[in-house]
Design an enzyme around this catalytic site. Structure first.
Site, PDB file in Angstrom:
ATOM      1  N   ASP A 101      -2.384  -1.393  10.199  1.00 15.47           N
ATOM      2  CA  ASP A 101      -2.552  -1.416   8.734  1.00 15.47           C
ATOM      3  C   ASP A 101      -3.176  -2.719   8.239  1.00 15.47           C
ATOM      4  O   ASP A 101      -3.555  -2.819   7.070  1.00 15.47           O
ATOM      5  CB  ASP A 101      -1.173  -1.280   8.051  1.00 15.47           C
ATOM      6  CG  ASP A 101      -0.763   0.177   7.873  1.00 15.47           C
ATOM      7  OD1 ASP A 101       0.412   0.399   7.537  1.00 15.47           O
ATOM      8  OD2 ASP A 101      -1.614   1.074   8.069  1.00 15.47           O
ATOM      9  N   LYS A 130       0.855  -1.197   0.000  1.00 16.23           N
ATOM     10  CA  LYS A 130       0.000   0.000   0.000  1.00 16.23           C
ATOM     11  C   LYS A 130       0.887   1.243   0.000  1.00 16.23           C
ATOM     12  O   LYS A 130       2.051   1.193   0.406  1.00 16.23           O
ATOM     13  CB  LYS A 130      -0.921   0.053   1.228  1.00 16.23           C
ATOM     14  CG  LYS A 130      -0.200   0.111   2.588  1.00 16.23           C
ATOM     15  CD  LYS A 130       0.184   1.486   3.073  1.00 16.23           C
ATOM     16  CE  LYS A 130       0.860   1.423   4.419  1.00 16.23           C
ATOM     17  NZ  LYS A 130       1.667   2.645   4.742  1.00 16.23           N
TER      18      LYS A 130
HETATM   19  C1  LIG Z   1       2.479   4.481   9.265  1.00 20.24           C
HETATM   20  C2  LIG Z   1       1.383   3.616   8.750  1.00 20.24           C
HETATM   21  O1  LIG Z   1       1.930   2.523   8.046  1.00 20.24           O
HETATM   22  C3  LIG Z   1       0.496   4.406   7.797  1.00 20.24           C
HETATM   23  O2  LIG Z   1      -0.341   3.568   7.062  1.00 20.24           O
HETATM   24  C4  LIG Z   1       0.539   3.062   9.901  1.00 20.24           C
HETATM   25  O3  LIG Z   1      -0.008   4.117  10.665  1.00 20.24           O
HETATM   26  C5  LIG Z   1       1.325   2.147  10.837  1.00 20.24           C
HETATM   27  O4  LIG Z   1       0.715   0.888  10.721  1.00 20.24           O
HETATM   28  P1  LIG Z   1       1.406  -0.392  11.422  1.00 20.24           P
HETATM   29  O5  LIG Z   1       2.844  -0.474  11.043  1.00 20.24           O
HETATM   30  O6  LIG Z   1       0.517  -1.554  11.169  1.00 20.24           O
HETATM   31  O7  LIG Z   1       1.353   0.056  12.941  1.00 20.24           O
HETATM   32  P2  LIG Z   1       1.313  -0.887  14.212  1.00 20.24           P
HETATM   33  O8  LIG Z   1       2.176  -2.093  13.961  1.00 20.24           O
HETATM   34  O9  LIG Z   1      -0.095  -1.034  14.654  1.00 20.24           O
HETATM   35  O10 LIG Z   1       2.051   0.093  15.266  1.00 20.24           O
HETATM   36  C6  LIG Z   1       3.455   0.280  15.181  1.00 20.24           C
HETATM   37  C7  LIG Z   1       3.784   1.475  16.059  1.00 20.24           C
HETATM   38  O11 LIG Z   1       3.400   2.682  15.364  1.00 20.24           O
HETATM   39  C8  LIG Z   1       2.807   3.602  16.263  1.00 20.24           C
HETATM   40  N1  LIG Z   1       1.434   3.914  15.803  1.00 20.24           N
HETATM   41  C9  LIG Z   1       0.840   3.162  14.823  1.00 20.24           C
HETATM   42  C10 LIG Z   1      -0.437   3.520  14.400  1.00 20.24           C
HETATM   43  C11 LIG Z   1      -1.083   4.627  15.000  1.00 20.24           C
HETATM   44  N2  LIG Z   1      -2.332   4.993  14.636  1.00 20.24           N
HETATM   45  N3  LIG Z   1      -0.460   5.353  15.977  1.00 20.24           N
HETATM   46  C12 LIG Z   1       0.793   5.018  16.383  1.00 20.24           C
HETATM   47  O12 LIG Z   1       1.356   5.701  17.257  1.00 20.24           O
HETATM   48  C13 LIG Z   1       2.850   2.959  17.643  1.00 20.24           C
HETATM   49  O13 LIG Z   1       4.027   3.402  18.282  1.00 20.24           O
HETATM   50  C14 LIG Z   1       2.989   1.486  17.346  1.00 20.24           C
HETATM   51  O14 LIG Z   1       3.675   0.813  18.378  1.00 20.24           O
HETATM   52  N1  LIG Z   2       6.207 -10.833   7.042  1.00 24.48           N
HETATM   53  C1  LIG Z   2       7.058  -9.800   7.264  1.00 24.48           C
HETATM   54  N2  LIG Z   2       7.503  -9.063   6.223  1.00 24.48           N
HETATM   55  C2  LIG Z   2       8.338  -8.005   6.445  1.00 24.48           C
HETATM   56  N3  LIG Z   2       8.779  -7.625   7.664  1.00 24.48           N
HETATM   57  C3  LIG Z   2       8.344  -8.339   8.724  1.00 24.48           C
HETATM   58  C4  LIG Z   2       7.468  -9.444   8.570  1.00 24.48           C
HETATM   59  N4  LIG Z   2       7.191  -9.934   9.803  1.00 24.48           N
HETATM   60  C5  LIG Z   2       7.861  -9.161  10.672  1.00 24.48           C
HETATM   61  N5  LIG Z   2       8.580  -8.224  10.059  1.00 24.48           N
HETATM   62  C6  LIG Z   2       9.395  -7.203  10.732  1.00 24.48           C
HETATM   63  O1  LIG Z   2       8.596  -6.000  10.724  1.00 24.48           O
HETATM   64  C7  LIG Z   2       9.416  -4.868  10.530  1.00 24.48           C
HETATM   65  C8  LIG Z   2       8.611  -3.883   9.726  1.00 24.48           C
HETATM   66  O2  LIG Z   2       8.514  -4.434   8.436  1.00 24.48           O
HETATM   67  P1  LIG Z   2       7.344  -3.992   7.410  1.00 24.48           P
HETATM   68  O3  LIG Z   2       7.856  -4.331   6.039  1.00 24.48           O
HETATM   69  O4  LIG Z   2       6.042  -4.528   7.851  1.00 24.48           O
HETATM   70  O5  LIG Z   2       7.353  -2.405   7.626  1.00 24.48           O
HETATM   71  P2  LIG Z   2       6.422  -1.344   6.900  1.00 24.48           P
HETATM   72  O6  LIG Z   2       6.229  -1.721   5.482  1.00 24.48           O
HETATM   73  O7  LIG Z   2       7.002  -0.019   7.187  1.00 24.48           O
HETATM   74  O8  LIG Z   2       5.060  -1.522   7.638  1.00 24.48           O
HETATM   75  P3  LIG Z   2       3.965  -0.352   7.818  1.00 24.48           P
HETATM   76  O9  LIG Z   2       3.894   0.391   6.532  1.00 24.48           O
HETATM   77  O10 LIG Z   2       2.735  -1.141   8.155  1.00 24.48           O
HETATM   78  O11 LIG Z   2       4.494   0.496   8.936  1.00 24.48           O
HETATM   79  C9  LIG Z   2      10.662  -5.357   9.796  1.00 24.48           C
HETATM   80  O12 LIG Z   2      11.812  -4.745  10.335  1.00 24.48           O
HETATM   81  C10 LIG Z   2      10.699  -6.880  10.019  1.00 24.48           C
HETATM   82  O13 LIG Z   2      11.758  -7.224  10.883  1.00 24.48           O
END
Ligand SMILES: C[C@](O)(CO)[C@H](O)COP(=O)(O)OP(=O)(O)OC[C@H]1O[C@@H](n2ccc(N)nc2=O)[C@H](O)[C@@H]1O
Ligand SMILES: Nc1ncnc2c1ncn2[C@@H]1O[C@H](COP(=O)(O)OP(=O)(O)OP(=O)(O)O)[C@@H](O)[C@H]1O
EC number: 2.7.1.148
Length: 312
Positions: free
Chosen positions: A138, A8
């Site tokens: 997400d 996304k």
């Molecule tokens: C940055 C985005 O990817 C934008 O789509 C999302 O808001 C984050 O989605 P995500 O990675 O699935 O987030 P989560 O795994 O639920 O949370 C990771 C960390 O991001 C912060 N977090 C996330 C979502 C939110 N609404 N507020 C937050 O403060 C929190 O510190 C949390 O511990």
């Molecule tokens: N299936 C997976 N694919 C990728 N990373 C993973 C997975 N499971 C756990 N992780 C861990 O999650 C951390 C975040 O990876 P991810 O690729 O989900 O980040 P992101 O794309 O920034 O996610 P978001 O956009 O939801 O914040 C990585 O550093 C990795 O160690």
């Protein structure tokens, strides 16, 4: 069973308040893109969960969101686990890791959808989204897919008419990873004083985005207008800390054919919107010539109208 797990981008990300659970109140527009991982999933006789992935940055232990999604289903549906056995899951990773593209989140969504089908649970999309919300903010969107307004911490979804075939050039430095938690925490430290406090104000802000210019442009499928209304509050903390991301964003913006550019999620991915695939491919080639550094991954992709699905 093989499933497609699309990444996304965020067309819009506004941080509007604090939550009692320590997360942030958001108003976002999330958009599925064609860049995707493949997840292969099949039943095994014992009641174990096995995860395989060759990508060096992806853990294969219990911290992997794939494992956590399967574990959640086993916990919620013990009878189905006993009847069908455990699952063996192989992840074929294409989405850059820790990139702001919901790589782990979409993998988790694919496992929820896949196990629901494998165990014939007959769960509704809403039930799958609710399970996804337990795994991450997400994940519900990754179950639904398409073009969606997300509020709350990102798990309250309001679908919009899907955009497809808006072309995208996506760039991510392999050596850069941005912690989502760091980005939000830093934003709160620097801009928390601007947060809305009252529930009614939060609802009013979300409604204003719903009736505002970028949603109007999406309803009209006006790619240029959408591109001019891109927004991401997290750029305010990530770009000053990661000069390479700012440089890439500015380079994209300077390319002929780019109608808009923005960091996705908490970064460090940056995307540029274009109107045709040919323009996107030309921009990818031009940027590669300017930044020959192999550390920079460049992709041409496009908006799509679906989230996780079974690979036909
Ligand atoms: C940055 C985005 O990817 C934008 O789509 C999302 O808001 C984050 O989605 P995500 O990675 O699935 O987030 P989560 O795994 O639920 O949370 C990771 C960390 O991001 C912060 N977090 C996330 C979502 C939110 N609404 N507020 C937050 O403060 C929190 O510190 C949390 O511990
Ligand atoms: N299936 C997976 N694919 C990728 N990373 C993973 C997975 N499971 C756990 N992780 C861990 O999650 C951390 C975040 O990876 P991810 O690729 O989900 O980040 P992101 O794309 O920034 O996610 P978001 O956009 O939801 O914040 C990585 O550093 C990795 O160690």
């Amino acid at each position: 069973m093989k499933l497609i797990a699309p990444a996304k981008i965020n067309l819009y990300l506004e941080i509007i308040g604090n939550r009692p659970d320590g997360y942030h109140e958001l108003v976002m527009i999330l958009q599925s893109i064609d860049l995707a991982d493949e997840i292969e999933l099949h039943s095994i006789s014992d009641e174990t969960i096995r995860v395989h992935c060759s990508h060096p940055q992806v853990p294969t232990d219990k911290s992997n969101l794939i494992y956590r999604a399967a574990e959640l289903m086993a916990t919620k549906f013990p009878q189905a686990l006993a009847k069908h056995g455990g699952v063996e899951i192989t992840l074929n990773k294409h989405i850059p890791v820790a990139a702001g593209l919901a790589g782990g989140s979409t993998n988790a969504a694919a496992v929820l959808v896949g196990i629901d089908l494998l165990w014939n649970l007959g769960l509704t999309q809403t039930e799958l989204e609710d399970l996804g919300a337990i795994l991450g903010s997400d994940v519900p969107f990754c179950v639904a897919g398409g073009t969606v307004i997300a509020t709350g911490r990102g798990e309250q979804l309001s679908p919009l008419p899907s955009l497809d075939h808006i072309y995208i050039v996506l760039g991510k430095y392999r050596s850069l990873e941005v912690s989502t938690a760091w980005a939000y925490t830093t934003y709160r430290q620097e801009f928390g004083s601007t947060y809305l406090q009252d529930t009614n104000d939060l609802a009013a802000r979300a409604a204003a985005v719903h009736s505002g210019p970028i949603v109007k442009a999406i309803l009209e499928k006006d790619a240029v207008a959408i591109a001019q209304k891109l927004h991401n509050d997290l750029e305010k903390v990530v770009l000053p800390s990661y000069p390479q991301v700012l440089q890439l964003r500015e380079l994209f913006a300077s390319q002929p054919g780019v109608i808009g550019t923005m960091m996705s999620g908490s970064g460090p991915s940056v995307f540029a919107l274009c109107e045709t695939q040919q323009q996107a491919e030309q921009i990818q080639q031009q940027v590669r010539q300017i930044i020959p550094d192999e550390d920079l991954e460049l992709f041409v992709t496009r908006t799509i109208a679906h989230g996780v699905k079974v690979d036909s």
